[in-house]
Design a protein around this motif. Structure first.
Motif, mmCIF file in Angstrom:
data_model
loop_
_atom_site.group_PDB
_atom_site.id
_atom_site.type_symbol
_atom_site.label_atom_id
_atom_site.label_comp_id
_atom_site.label_asym_id
_atom_site.label_seq_id
_atom_site.Cartn_x
_atom_site.Cartn_y
_atom_site.Cartn_z
ATOM 1 N N GLN A 15 11.432 -4.955 20.884
ATOM 2 C CA GLN A 15 10.481 -4.864 21.992
ATOM 3 C C GLN A 15 10.898 -5.861 23.048
ATOM 4 O O GLN A 15 11.272 -7.000 22.736
ATOM 5 N N PHE A 16 10.815 -5.451 24.275
ATOM 6 C CA PHE A 16 11.274 -6.259 25.403
ATOM 7 C C PHE A 16 10.100 -7.021 26.039
ATOM 8 O O PHE A 16 8.940 -6.727 25.763
ATOM 9 N N PRO A 17 10.425 -8.016 26.914
ATOM 10 C CA PRO A 17 9.345 -8.799 27.541
ATOM 11 C C PRO A 17 8.326 -7.956 28.293
ATOM 12 O O PRO A 17 7.177 -8.373 28.430
ATOM 13 N N ASN A 18 8.723 -6.787 28.798
ATOM 14 C CA ASN A 18 7.745 -5.929 29.501
ATOM 15 C C ASN A 18 7.006 -5.012 28.517
ATOM 16 O O ASN A 18 6.302 -4.105 28.942
ATOM 17 N N TYR A 19 7.186 -5.236 27.227
ATOM 18 C CA TYR A 19 6.536 -4.521 26.122
ATOM 19 C C TYR A 19 7.097 -3.130 25.863
ATOM 20 O O TYR A 19 6.648 -2.470 24.932
ATOM 21 N N SER A 20 8.091 -2.695 26.621
ATOM 22 C CA SER A 20 8.761 -1.452 26.268
ATOM 23 C C SER A 20 9.551 -1.673 24.984
ATOM 24 O O SER A 20 9.736 -2.815 24.534
ATOM 25 N N SER A 21 10.009 -0.575 24.392
ATOM 26 C CA SER A 21 10.649 -0.696 23.079
ATOM 27 C C SER A 21 11.776 0.309 22.935
ATOM 28 O O SER A 21 11.813 1.335 23.618
ATOM 29 N N GLU A 22 12.710 -0.016 22.082
ATOM 30 C CA GLU A 22 13.790 0.882 21.700
ATOM 31 C C GLU A 22 13.829 1.037 20.188
ATOM 32 O O GLU A 22 13.615 0.059 19.457
ATOM 33 N N LEU A 23 14.119 2.257 19.740
ATOM 34 C CA LEU A 23 14.375 2.529 18.332
ATOM 35 C C LEU A 23 15.831 2.964 18.217
ATOM 36 O O LEU A 23 16.273 3.851 18.937
ATOM 37 N N ASN A 24 16.562 2.313 17.351
ATOM 38 C CA ASN A 24 17.967 2.648 17.116
ATOM 39 C C ASN A 24 18.138 3.194 15.707
ATOM 40 O O ASN A 24 17.565 2.648 14.756
ATOM 41 N N VAL A 25 18.925 4.238 15.588
ATOM 42 C CA VAL A 25 19.261 4.778 14.279
ATOM 43 C C VAL A 25 20.783 4.911 14.217
ATOM 44 O O VAL A 25 21.382 5.580 15.055
ATOM 45 N N ASN A 26 21.385 4.237 13.238
ATOM 46 C CA ASN A 26 22.840 4.282 13.056
ATOM 47 C C ASN A 26 23.221 5.273 11.965
ATOM 48 O O ASN A 26 22.389 5.648 11.125
ATOM 49 N N ALA A 27 24.487 5.677 11.982
ATOM 50 C CA ALA A 27 25.053 6.521 10.918
ATOM 51 C C ALA A 27 24.124 7.684 10.606
ATOM 52 O O ALA A 27 23.660 7.863 9.477
ATOM 53 N N LEU A 28 23.846 8.498 11.615
ATOM 54 C CA LEU A 28 22.870 9.576 11.494
ATOM 55 C C LEU A 28 23.210 10.541 10.364
ATOM 56 O O LEU A 28 24.361 10.910 10.137
ATOM 57 N N LEU A 29 22.136 10.948 9.678
ATOM 58 C CA LEU A 29 22.222 11.952 8.626
ATOM 59 C C LEU A 29 21.462 13.200 9.074
ATOM 60 O O LEU A 29 20.585 13.124 9.941
ATOM 61 N N LEU A 30 21.774 14.328 8.443
ATOM 62 C CA LEU A 30 21.059 15.564 8.783
ATOM 63 C C LEU A 30 19.552 15.393 8.603
ATOM 64 O O LEU A 30 18.754 15.923 9.381
ATOM 65 N N GLY A 31 19.159 14.619 7.598
ATOM 66 C CA GLY A 31 17.751 14.401 7.299
ATOM 67 C C GLY A 31 17.014 13.563 8.321
ATOM 68 O O GLY A 31 15.785 13.441 8.237
ATOM 69 N N ASP A 32 17.756 12.993 9.273
ATOM 70 C CA ASP A 32 17.108 12.216 10.335
ATOM 71 C C ASP A 32 16.567 13.128 11.434
ATOM 72 O O ASP A 32 15.895 12.653 12.357
ATOM 73 N N SER A 33 16.859 14.410 11.361
ATOM 74 C CA SER A 33 16.342 15.368 12.341
ATOM 75 C C SER A 33 14.821 15.402 12.246
ATOM 76 O O SER A 33 14.258 15.705 11.187
#
Lengths: 114, 112
Positions: free
Chosen positions: A68-86
Motif C-alpha cells: 500500500q502506498f502513501p496515498n492509500y492505493s495498493s498493488e497486488l503482485n502474483v509471480n510464477a502464474l499458474l492456470l489455477g490463478d485464473s
C-alpha cells in the motif's frame, strides 16, 4: 464520489509470467483488502493493508504479495502464474474507523492464465 | 476457523413471489455480518451490515435479520431486476484486521 477503482479490467497472461493489479480506494478510506473469486464461489481473502502496513494475510502462497502506498492505493503482485490463478481479483476499501466499518468492492480485474 | 454456509444454492421465483435466503455462520466473536449483491461479471455491491442478534435492516424490497447462528435475507414481492447472486460474509474481531469470510452465495432468478 468515485468508488473503488481497479485496473486493468481484463488481462491474459501466460503460465510462469508475473502480473500486477492496481487499486485506488474510496477517498478517505485507509484500509484496502484483496480477494480472489473463482467462478461459482464466494470471494476469498488474500491480504489487508491499513495505514500502509499488512494487517491480515489469507491462506495463499508466497507467490502473492501486495503493498500500500502513501496515498492509500495498493498493488497486488502474483509471480510464477499458474492456470489455477485464473479468477476475478477484487479490491475492497473501508474507512476502518469508529464511524464506519462498511466495506466496498471495486468491479475487479479479470485474470486469465493460459 | 470461520465458516459461512448459504442456502439454497439457487432459487427461482416468479415475480411477486416472496421468499428468504439463509446464511448460517460459525465465527468466534462476530464483529459484523455483511450482505452483498453481485451481478454477473461485476464486483459485489454492498447491501447491509448487521452487528448484533435481533438487529434488522431494510432497503426497498430487501430485509436482513440476524440471530446468533444465522441471518436471513427476505425478499418481498421481487422483480426481475432483483435477479443476482446474493453473498453473505462474516467479519470477526481480530485486532485491526478486517477480513471477510464469504459463503458461496445464492443465485436468485426472478421470472417475469
Amino acid at each position: 464520489d468515485a468508488g473503488v477503482t481497479q485496473s486493468p479490467t481484463h488481462l491474459i497472461k501466460t503460465r510462469g509470467q508475473q502480473v500486477t493489479l492496481r487499486c485506488s480506494p474510496i477517498s478517505g478510506h485507509k484500509s484496502v483488502s484483496w480477494y480472489q473469486q473463482v467462478l461459482g464461489q464466494g470471494p476469498q481473502f488474500i491480504f489487508q493493508y491499513y495505514e500502509k502496513e499488512e494487517r491480515g494475510r489469507g491462506n495463499f502462497p508466497d507467490r502473492f504479495s501486495a503493498r500500500q502506498f502513501p496515498n492509500y492505493s495498493s498493488e497486488l503482485n502474483v509471480n510464477a502464474l499458474l492456470l489455477g490463478d485464473s479468477a476475478l481479483y477484487l479490491c475492497a476499501s473501508s474507512p476502518q474507523s469508529s464511524s464506519g466499518n462498511t466495506i466496498y468492492f471495486g468491479e475487479g480485474s479479470w485474470l486469465t492464465v493460459v | 476457523e470461520d465458516q459461512v454456509t448459504q442456502s439454497p444454492e439457487a432459487l427461482r421465483l416468479q415475480e411477486g413471489e416472496s421468499s428468504s435466503l439463509n446464511c448460517s455462520y460459525t465465527v468466534s466473536g462476530l464483529r459484523g455480518l455483511f450482505w452483498y449483491r453481485q451481478d454477473p461479471g461485476k464486483g459485489p455491491e454492498f447491501l447491509f451490515t448487521l452487528y448484533s442478534a435481533g438487529e434488522e435492516k431494510e432497503k426497498e424490497r430487501l430485509k436482513a435479520t440476524l440471530t446468533k447462528k444465522e441471518s436471513f435475507l427476505h425478499i418481498t414481492a421481487p422483480k426481475p431486476e432483483d435477479s443476482a447472486t446474493y453473498l453473505c460474509a462474516v467479519q470477526r474481531y481480530s485486532g485491526s484486521a478486517r477480513q471477510l469470510t464469504f459463503g458461496s452465495g445464492t443465485q436468485l432468478t426472478v421470472l417475469p
